[in-house]
Design an enzyme around this catalytic site. Structure first.
Site, PDB file in Angstrom:
ATOM      1  N   ARG A  61     -10.371  15.787   6.598  1.00 28.07           N
ATOM      2  CA  ARG A  61     -11.065  16.100   5.447  1.00 28.07           C
ATOM      3  C   ARG A  61     -12.406  16.727   5.741  1.00 28.07           C
ATOM      4  O   ARG A  61     -13.143  16.116   6.849  1.00 28.07           O
ATOM      5  CB  ARG A  61     -11.168  15.101   4.426  1.00 28.07           C
ATOM      6  CG  ARG A  61     -10.038  14.733   3.686  1.00 28.07           C
ATOM      7  CD  ARG A  61     -10.108  13.552   2.888  1.00 28.07           C
ATOM      8  NE  ARG A  61      -9.375  12.352   3.356  1.00 28.07           N
ATOM      9  CZ  ARG A  61      -9.423  10.962   3.007  1.00 28.07           C
ATOM     10  NH1 ARG A  61     -10.499  10.771   2.297  1.00 28.07           N
ATOM     11  NH2 ARG A  61      -8.667  10.237   3.581  1.00 28.07           N
TER      12      ARG A  61
ATOM     13  N   HIS B 157     -13.108   3.198  -0.244  1.00 29.01           N
ATOM     14  CA  HIS B 157     -13.246   2.001   0.743  1.00 29.01           C
ATOM     15  C   HIS B 157     -13.961   0.934   0.327  1.00 29.01           C
ATOM     16  O   HIS B 157     -14.258   0.043   1.021  1.00 29.01           O
ATOM     17  CB  HIS B 157     -13.956   2.706   1.975  1.00 29.01           C
ATOM     18  CG  HIS B 157     -13.208   3.696   2.786  1.00 29.01           C
ATOM     19  ND1 HIS B 157     -13.765   4.665   3.579  1.00 29.01           N
ATOM     20  CD2 HIS B 157     -12.145   3.782   3.328  1.00 29.01           C
ATOM     21  CE1 HIS B 157     -13.120   5.505   4.195  1.00 29.01           C
ATOM     22  NE2 HIS B 157     -11.930   5.031   3.992  1.00 29.01           N
TER      23      HIS B 157
ATOM     24  N   ASP C 243      -7.296  13.087  15.722  1.00 22.36           N
ATOM     25  CA  ASP C 243      -7.256  11.825  16.279  1.00 22.36           C
ATOM     26  C   ASP C 243      -8.634  11.732  17.312  1.00 22.36           C
ATOM     27  O   ASP C 243      -8.799  12.348  18.320  1.00 22.36           O
ATOM     28  CB  ASP C 243      -6.003  11.438  16.909  1.00 22.36           C
ATOM     29  CG  ASP C 243      -5.885  10.185  17.434  1.00 22.36           C
ATOM     30  OD1 ASP C 243      -5.113   9.457  16.824  1.00 22.36           O
ATOM     31  OD2 ASP C 243      -6.789   9.565  18.594  1.00 22.36           O
TER      32      ASP C 243
ATOM     33  N   GLY D 236     -11.101   2.277  12.550  1.00 25.95           N
ATOM     34  CA  GLY D 236     -10.429   2.518  13.891  1.00 25.95           C
ATOM     35  C   GLY D 236     -11.277   3.089  14.965  1.00 25.95           C
ATOM     36  O   GLY D 236     -11.657   2.672  15.891  1.00 25.95           O
TER      37      GLY D 236
ATOM     38  N   ARG E 263      -2.659  -1.966  -3.529  1.00 28.63           N
ATOM     39  CA  ARG E 263      -3.991  -1.089  -3.313  1.00 28.63           C
ATOM     40  C   ARG E 263      -3.938  -0.038  -4.179  1.00 28.63           C
ATOM     41  O   ARG E 263      -2.884   0.663  -4.381  1.00 28.63           O
ATOM     42  CB  ARG E 263      -4.003  -0.534  -1.844  1.00 28.63           C
ATOM     43  CG  ARG E 263      -5.014   0.492  -1.650  1.00 28.63           C
ATOM     44  CD  ARG E 263      -4.949   1.130  -0.329  1.00 28.63           C
ATOM     45  NE  ARG E 263      -5.996   1.959  -0.241  1.00 28.63           N
ATOM     46  CZ  ARG E 263      -6.068   3.062   0.477  1.00 28.63           C
ATOM     47  NH1 ARG E 263      -5.293   3.542   1.084  1.00 28.63           N
ATOM     48  NH2 ARG E 263      -7.299   3.931   0.355  1.00 28.63           N
TER      49      ARG E 263
ATOM     50  N   GLU F  73      -8.631  -4.928   5.048  1.00 31.09           N
ATOM     51  CA  GLU F  73      -8.295  -4.489   3.549  1.00 31.09           C
ATOM     52  C   GLU F  73      -7.144  -5.265   3.005  1.00 31.09           C
ATOM     53  O   GLU F  73      -7.319  -5.646   1.946  1.00 31.09           O
ATOM     54  CB  GLU F  73      -8.185  -3.070   3.286  1.00 31.09           C
ATOM     55  CG  GLU F  73      -9.495  -2.187   3.645  1.00 31.09           C
ATOM     56  CD  GLU F  73      -9.328  -0.895   3.970  1.00 31.09           C
ATOM     57  OE1 GLU F  73      -8.796  -0.584   4.886  1.00 31.09           O
ATOM     58  OE2 GLU F  73      -9.640  -0.021   2.990  1.00 31.09           O
TER      59      GLU F  73
ATOM     60  N   ASN G 107       0.847  -1.247   0.154  1.00 28.84           N
ATOM     61  CA  ASN G 107       0.173  -0.079   0.359  1.00 28.84           C
ATOM     62  C   ASN G 107       0.874   1.296  -0.012  1.00 28.84           C
ATOM     63  O   ASN G 107       1.592   1.469   1.148  1.00 28.84           O
ATOM     64  CB  ASN G 107      -0.766  -0.157   1.229  1.00 28.84           C
ATOM     65  CG  ASN G 107      -1.822   1.233   1.252  1.00 28.84           C
ATOM     66  OD1 ASN G 107      -1.726   2.049   0.568  1.00 28.84           O
ATOM     67  ND2 ASN G 107      -2.803   1.071   2.246  1.00 28.84           N
TER      68      ASN G 107
HETATM   69  P1  ADP Z   1      -7.036   4.682   8.996  1.00 29.59           P
HETATM   70  O1  ADP Z   1      -8.300   5.214   7.962  1.00 29.59           O
HETATM   71  O2  ADP Z   1      -5.761   5.584   8.601  1.00 29.59           O
HETATM   72  O3  ADP Z   1      -6.810   3.270   8.518  1.00 29.59           O
HETATM   73  P2  ADP Z   1      -7.874   3.968  11.444  1.00 29.59           P
HETATM   74  O4  ADP Z   1      -8.857   2.984  10.781  1.00 29.59           O
HETATM   75  O5  ADP Z   1      -6.737   3.131  12.083  1.00 29.59           O
HETATM   76  O6  ADP Z   1      -7.290   4.820  10.463  1.00 29.59           O
HETATM   77  O7  ADP Z   1      -8.782   4.965  12.379  1.00 29.59           O
HETATM   78  C1  ADP Z   1      -8.030   5.927  12.960  1.00 29.59           C
HETATM   79  C2  ADP Z   1      -8.955   6.581  13.987  1.00 29.59           C
HETATM   80  O8  ADP Z   1      -9.478   5.734  14.939  1.00 29.59           O
HETATM   81  C3  ADP Z   1      -8.268   7.696  14.923  1.00 29.59           C
HETATM   82  O9  ADP Z   1      -9.093   8.784  14.916  1.00 29.59           O
HETATM   83  C4  ADP Z   1      -8.201   6.954  15.971  1.00 29.59           C
HETATM   84  O10 ADP Z   1      -8.239   8.061  17.130  1.00 29.59           O
HETATM   85  C5  ADP Z   1      -9.425   6.315  16.203  1.00 29.59           C
HETATM   86  N1  ADP Z   1      -9.520   5.163  17.289  1.00 29.59           N
HETATM   87  C6  ADP Z   1      -8.803   4.156  17.209  1.00 29.59           C
HETATM   88  N2  ADP Z   1      -8.894   3.573  18.580  1.00 29.59           N
HETATM   89  C7  ADP Z   1      -9.894   4.117  19.216  1.00 29.59           C
HETATM   90  C8  ADP Z   1     -10.558   4.142  20.211  1.00 29.59           C
HETATM   91  N3  ADP Z   1     -10.280   3.390  21.346  1.00 29.59           N
HETATM   92  N4  ADP Z   1     -11.605   5.053  20.859  1.00 29.59           N
HETATM   93  C9  ADP Z   1     -11.751   6.137  19.901  1.00 29.59           C
HETATM   94  N5  ADP Z   1     -11.117   6.277  18.758  1.00 29.59           N
HETATM   95  C10 ADP Z   1     -10.281   5.439  18.188  1.00 29.59           C
END
Ligand code: ADP
Length: 396
Positions: free
Chosen positions: A238, A177, A280, A328, A88, A381, A9
């Site tokens: 975004r 996605h 985040d 996430g 990807r 993915e 990726n």
């Molecule tokens: P990407 O789209 O880059 O693959 P992820 O799917 O890993 O990203 O998602 C990242 C997001 O998930 C971040 O905003 C992170 O804070 C959030 N996240 C991960 N674990 C938790 C949690 N336990 N509680 C709340 N948000 C979380």
């Protein structure tokens, strides 16, 4: 002897790699034996970290090619007899409805599509060309974020703009996605013991990038992202949906150029822009506990927009087998799932608070027993890309 599959990726400043040593059909339990993350490529503080069955870490100035070459050298004992490399690729335009084995012709088509995703596709293509260069003879497969959404009907993919824009400039909604939605719908079918072709699902993929999708009889019929991954939900950085009139307004107000404003909408908006604190979600949830007003504002707007989108997508279904959260945020935050469903007022969904807090029971259910199904299903993915690569190179 089983042959490993490598997943690549390649992003703008990072490369993520995953090596799957053995294979079968997607069951949700196959894990890569080696993974690697190369970050901040092209800068002085680049790094490469390899984890799993072998470990290696370096911080030295690396570009994409150097990082990939270094990985292939360090992991060479694990890469013997590679069956194929799955890449990807963000945008497949209207050309690619499914994953494709890459040859000179398909690569030429990919180059033609690049203007549709100038931030992403050139990096994906670079990864493909580097692999072809370093490992001639190993087949390469492209797996597209857009392909799964090629089933959208015209009414869902057309914008209300002059039709010539579509005919002459490919302006339409593509959706992204798709690899995640394909994996999650297959995994939902497996868990629900139903053929995927019969499943009706509403899925929210909430990560750094966020989107939602409605699956009717196993096929995507509407989704929130559009021509680019900027449309739809509020995301980490975004904006999601905005009135395009704001571009003219902000140019008049500030003198900012279109490039500057587009960069702001992609990199300085969303949760980061609204909170003025972080992109985040974990950081924002913690800050909200400390009464940070920006964090609360961003989280409230985020949850409301997700609820509104899920509600809009639900018009595509006369019955829904499950609402599914992934990504996430979707997989890990019971608090966000609770607030999204609370903001979506006219629904029959009732969360079981203890299942929701623990991110679901074994089957992923987080709704009260006997009420319509809400699930958490972790996406994968990379596994989907590896599965496609395995299948497409099987008889190669
Ligand atoms: P990407 O789209 O880059 O693959 P992820 O799917 O890993 O990203 O998602 C990242 C997001 O998930 C971040 O905003 C992170 O804070 C959030 N996240 C991960 N674990 C938790 C949690 N336990 N509680 C709340 N948000 C979380």
């Amino acid at each position: 002897m089983t042959q490993p599959v490598l997943v690549v990726n390649c992003g703008s400043s990072s490369v993520k790699l995953a090596l799957y040593p053995t294979f079968g059909v997607a069951s949700g339990s196959i894990r890569p034996s080696v993974t690697a993350l190369a970050e901040r490529l092209g800068s002085d503080n680049a790094s490469l970290t390899i984890s799993g069955d072998m470990q290696f870490s370096t911080s030295e100035p690396l570009d994409h090619k150097q990082a990939l070459t270094l990985f292939l050298d360090k992991a060479k004992d694990h890469l013997n007899n590679l069956k194929g490399i799955g890449h990807r690729v963000v945008h497949g335009g209207e050309v690619f409805h499914e994953s494709v084995l890459l040859d000179d012709d398909t690569l030429a088509s990919l180059h033609e599509i690049s203007p549709l995703a100038p931030l992403h596709n050139p990096m994906n293509l670079m990864g493909i060309e580097i692999c072809r260069d370093i490992m001639p003879g190993v087949p390469n497969v492209a797996v597209f974020d857009t392909a799964f959404h090629q089933s959208l009907p015209e009414s869902a993919y057309l914008y209300g703009v002059p039709y010539q824009w579509y005919e002459e400039h490919q302006v339409r909604r593509y959706g992204f996605h798709g690899t995640s939605y394909r994996y999650v719908s297959q995994e939902a079918a497996r868990r629900l013991k139903q053929p995927v072709e019969q499943l009706n699902l509403i899925i929210a993929h909430l990560g750094n990038g966020c989107s939602a999708c409605v699956i009717r009889q196993g096929r995507s019929v509407d989704t929130s992202m559009g021509l680019t991954p900027l449309e739809g939900l509020i995301m980490g950085t975004r904006s999601g949906d905005v009135d395009p009139g704001l571009l003219a307004h902000m140019t008049n107000e500030t003198g900012a150029s279109l490039d500057e404003l587009m960069s702001d909408l992609n990199r300085k908006s969303g949760l980061l822009g609204l909170s003025d604190l972080s992109n985040d979600m974990r950081t924002l949830l913690a800050a909200e506990q400390d009464d940070n007003a920006g964090a609360k504002r961003a989280i409230d707007a985020f949850c409301f927009r997700v609820a509104r989108q899920l509600s809009a997508l639900s018009c595509n279904l006369s019955s829904t087998d499950a609402v599914v959260f992934t990504g996430g945020i979707g997989e890990h935050s019971g608090e966000i799932r609770r607030r999204i469903l609370a903001a979506w007022r006219n629904i029959p969904y009732r969360l079981d608070s203890s299942l929701n807090d623990s991110n679901g029971n074994q089957s992923g259910r987080i709704s009260e027993k006997g009420t319509p199904l809400v699930m958490v299903i972790p996406t994968d993915e990379e596994l989907m890309i590896a599965t496609d690569t395995y299948q497409m190179t099987e008889h190669d």
